[in-house]
Design a protein around this motif. Structure first.
Motif, short mmCIF file in Angstrom:
data_model
loop_
_atom_site.label_atom_id
_atom_site.label_comp_id
_atom_site.label_asym_id
_atom_site.label_seq_id
_atom_site.Cartn_x
_atom_site.Cartn_y
_atom_site.Cartn_z
N ASN A 225 -23.10 38.54 30.55
CA ASN A 225 -22.06 39.23 31.03
C ASN A 225 -21.04 39.34 30.06
O ASN A 225 -19.71 39.75 30.00
N THR A 226 -21.54 39.60 28.82
CA THR A 226 -20.70 40.25 27.48
C THR A 226 -20.20 41.75 27.64
O THR A 226 -20.98 42.73 28.31
N ARG A 227 -19.02 42.10 27.26
CA ARG A 227 -18.58 43.51 27.39
C ARG A 227 -18.50 44.15 26.07
O ARG A 227 -17.87 43.43 25.10
N PHE A 228 -19.04 45.12 25.90
CA PHE A 228 -19.04 46.04 24.34
C PHE A 228 -17.93 47.03 25.02
O PHE A 228 -17.80 47.67 25.82
N TRP A 229 -16.95 47.35 23.61
CA TRP A 229 -16.11 48.33 23.80
C TRP A 229 -15.79 49.12 22.48
O TRP A 229 -16.22 48.44 21.35
N HIS A 230 -15.43 50.55 22.56
CA HIS A 230 -15.07 51.13 20.91
C HIS A 230 -13.77 50.19 20.61
O HIS A 230 -12.83 50.12 21.36
N ALA A 231 -14.07 50.03 19.37
CA ALA A 231 -12.77 49.48 18.69
C ALA A 231 -12.32 50.41 17.45
O ALA A 231 -11.71 49.89 16.61
N SER A 232 -12.63 51.63 17.68
CA SER A 232 -12.16 52.72 16.65
C SER A 232 -10.55 52.71 17.00
O SER A 232 -10.13 52.72 18.14
N GLY A 233 -10.03 53.18 15.81
CA GLY A 233 -8.74 53.74 15.86
C GLY A 233 -7.71 52.48 16.23
O GLY A 233 -7.87 51.54 15.90
N ILE A 234 -6.30 52.84 16.66
CA ILE A 234 -5.38 52.00 17.06
C ILE A 234 -5.08 51.89 18.51
O ILE A 234 -4.89 53.15 19.15
N ASP A 235 -5.20 50.92 19.23
CA ASP A 235 -4.82 50.48 20.72
C ASP A 235 -3.35 50.29 20.82
O ASP A 235 -2.95 49.31 20.41
N VAL A 236 -2.50 51.22 21.26
CA VAL A 236 -1.15 51.05 21.42
C VAL A 236 -0.79 50.88 23.02
O VAL A 236 -1.14 51.76 23.66
N LEU A 250 -9.25 47.68 9.25
CA LEU A 250 -9.15 49.00 8.76
C LEU A 250 -10.19 49.68 8.70
O LEU A 250 -10.47 51.30 8.63
N VAL A 251 -11.41 49.13 8.48
CA VAL A 251 -12.64 49.94 8.68
C VAL A 251 -13.09 50.57 9.60
O VAL A 251 -13.19 51.89 9.94
N SER A 252 -12.73 49.80 11.03
CA SER A 252 -12.96 50.51 12.22
C SER A 252 -11.95 51.59 12.57
O SER A 252 -12.20 52.62 13.23
N ILE A 253 -10.58 51.63 11.85
CA ILE A 253 -9.73 52.64 12.01
C ILE A 253 -10.40 53.74 11.44
O ILE A 253 -10.35 55.19 11.67
N VAL A 254 -11.04 53.94 10.24
CA VAL A 254 -11.34 54.97 9.50
C VAL A 254 -12.89 55.74 9.82
O VAL A 254 -13.09 56.73 10.28
N ILE A 255 -13.83 54.66 10.27
CA ILE A 255 -15.07 54.98 10.45
C ILE A 255 -15.57 54.92 11.68
O ILE A 255 -16.70 54.92 12.35
N GLY A 256 -14.91 53.93 12.64
CA GLY A 256 -15.28 53.58 13.73
C GLY A 256 -15.89 52.26 13.98
O GLY A 256 -16.28 51.80 12.95
N GLY A 257 -16.17 51.78 15.06
CA GLY A 257 -16.86 50.70 14.96
C GLY A 257 -16.93 50.00 16.55
O GLY A 257 -16.23 50.70 17.44
N LEU A 258 -17.45 48.96 16.95
CA LEU A 258 -17.60 48.58 18.39
C LEU A 258 -17.12 46.83 18.19
O LEU A 258 -17.04 46.24 17.13
N ALA A 259 -16.99 46.47 19.48
CA ALA A 259 -16.62 44.88 19.50
C ALA A 259 -17.00 44.34 20.75
O ALA A 259 -17.22 45.31 21.79
#
Length: 540
Positions: A225-236, A250-259
């Motif tokens: 039941n784990t959920r994956f989502w885009h961790a790129s950028g800033i969520d306001v 900061l790495v995910s802001i620049v090059i993107g990433g997942l969580a």
């Protein structure tokens, strides 16, 4: 040659005896080349026996490949060398032939991977910097297959992780790649625990498939039941508590990433198997949104504007989200000649199940007959209504509540999906009220009222002029006479005036008379017989 014995003058010489000549004699000088040949043969046999297999590796380009120079390394240990670099028969690829040492022959299995190590920058990582000085080489990653293989297809990019790295690989399905790339990091509670290994476009072109690898021991936190989502950028986000800013690093802001994360109220926490497929959500809010097992679909038909209503907007029942908007359409009714806006929603009946009672399971529907229950609630005034969720953004949501004064309506279960009755929103009611008020105001004859008011003002002006010319002089004379009368009264009331003196004497006489009456009354009270006999002095 011996002399004949019958000759007397022959000297005394022993007689020679003929010895047999040997058939073959090897000169000692030939021993050196024979030994050299034997050593060469032994070395040749040893080279053949100890020689490893010859393999071929095909690449799309020959960049970094030099015959006789390019080494093949495993864990930075030389295990072979490229002997030749040629083009394939169709000239589309480059074929590198290499000799591998015998000790490494058992590493050449079916899923062994080869790639050229050269300086690269990908997914925020830099690799192969050392080859700027030492030159490119071919690296190898050993697979876990048992089938021996000698021809391989080289990788164009290095694998993100080696085969012997502990962890598990998973598959994600997404609408698009976003800012991801091979090597993009994966976070768990802001710790980097993995990376993206590969991606490809789906065959139907409607999405992408992303392969990710989560290192051990963090892979055990990936459950079914784990959920994956885009961790790129800033969520306001903006809510009643203020502005919230959320990001992984900061790495995910620049090059993107997942969580990834498992919802806290999940009952099933069993670990996910290798290659388990998950949906990739756009944000943390979408990922943590509750996913219900029972979903009912309804259509809400509105005749008012739905500006501000978006797909994904909540369906609310007294502050609790019980559904969401899935589609917004327009519809023209050829019978009534009216245009309406059907809004399709997903309704989650499980959210009405009691959970606060002890022992309640909290699953399933409220009623075994949902149609009968919905028909009953609609008869009691249950309706859907558009409401404003934010005055700042103008966003709308759909509220489901009871409206006892709503017009009679019923559910039509013959339609698919069934249509749920609606009632006008508060804003529309306000607009209708204002429209009705303006209509009534427009019916008022303001022009006639203005003319009558102007005529009244003219008459009032005339009356004021008459008052000024006729009434005012008489009122002035009356005020003068009243003033004279007040002056006379004031003079009469002065302390030394004759009226005041006469009034004082009269009051004095009145006081003496009252005293005489008091004395008489006292005497008669003591001698009541004096009324008949008179005073004793009067009887003489």
């Amino acid at each position: 040659m011996a002399m004949p014995p019958d000759r007397p003058d022959s000297p005394d010489i022993p007689e020679a005896v003929a010895a047999p000549r040997p058939r073959w004699r090897l000169p000692l000088i030939w021993l050196v080349p024979i030994i050299a040949v034997l050593i060469g043969a032994w070395l040749a046999v040893k080279a053949v026996v100890e020689r490893g297999p010859t393999i071929t590796i095909t690449f799309t380009t020959g960049e970094g490949l030099d015959a006789g120079k390019t080494k093949i390394k495993f864990k930075h240990v030389d295990i072979g060398v490229v002997k030749s670099v040629t083009l394939s028969r169709d000239h589309s690829r480059v074929v590198a032939t290499a000799d591998i040492v015998k000790d490494a022959s058992d590493l050449l299995v079916n899923n062994t991977r080869f790639w050229v190590v050269r300086p690269r920058i990908s997914g925020g990582t830099v690799s192969g910097i050392g080859t700027l000085l030492s030159g490119s080489f071919i690296s190898m990653d050993v697979g876990n297959s048992t089938t021996i293989r000698h021809d391989f297809v080289g990788l164009e990019t290095p694998p993100v992780f080696a085969s012997d790295v502990p962890g598990r690989e998973f598959v994600l399905k997404a609408q698009d790649m976003g800012s991801l790339d091979v090597g993009s990091p994966i976070f768990f509670r802001r710790l980097q625990v993995g990376q993206v290994t590969a991606y490809k476009l789906d065959s139907d072109g409607k999405g992408v498939t992303i392969n990710v690898f989560v290192n051990a021991p963090y892979d055990r936190f990936v459950t079914n039941n784990t959920r994956f989502w885009h961790a790129s950028g800033i969520d306001v986000s903006l809510d009643t508590s203020g502005v919230k800013v959320n990001t992984q690093s900061l790495v995910s802001i620049v090059i993107g990433g997942l969580a990834f994360q498992t919802p806290p109220d999940t009952a099933d926490i069993s670990e996910a198997a290798v290659k388990t497929q998950f949906e990739l959500f756009e944000s943390f809010a979408d990922a943590m949104k509750r996913h219900d097992n029972i979903v009912d679909t309804y259509v809400l038909n509105f005749t008012e504007s739905v500006r501000g209503l978006t797909i994904g907007a909540p369906v609310d029942f007294r502050g609790i989200t019980v559904g969401e908007v899935t589609a917004i359409y327009t519809r023209f009714d050829p019978v009534t000649k009216q245009i309406s806006i059907p809004v399709e929603i997903h309704f989650f009946p499980e959210r009405f199940t009691s959970r606060y009672q002890p022992g309640a399971t909290g699953a399933g529907r409220v009623s075994r007959d949902p149609q009968a229950l919905a028909t009953y609630l609609v008869g009691r005034g249950l309706r859907a209504q558009l409401r404003t969720g934010s005055l700042i953004t103008g966003q709308l949501y759909i509220a489901v509540d009871f409206f006892p004064n709503a017009a009679k309506a019923s559910m039509d279960w013959s339609k698919n999906p069934p249509e749920f009755p609606t009632t006008p929103g508060n804003l529309q009611s306000l607009q209708e009220s204002l429209t009705s008020l303006m209509t009534k105001l427009n019916k008022i004859p303001f022009d006639a009222i203005g003319k009558n008011a102007q005529q009244t003002l003219v008459e009032a002006n005339t009356l004021l002029k008459r008052l000024d010319t006729e009434v005012t002089p008489q009122a002035r004379d009356t005020l003068i006479a009243a003033h004279k009368a007040l002056d006379s009264a004031n003079s009469a009331l002065l302390p030394n005036s004759p009226l005041q003196q006469g009034a004082g004497d009269a009051l004095s006489e009145l006081a003496r008379t009252a005293a005489a009456f008091r004395t008489l009354a006292d005497y008669l009270e003591r001698h009541p017989e004096a009324l008949i006999r008179g005073k004793p002095g009067d009887q003489k």
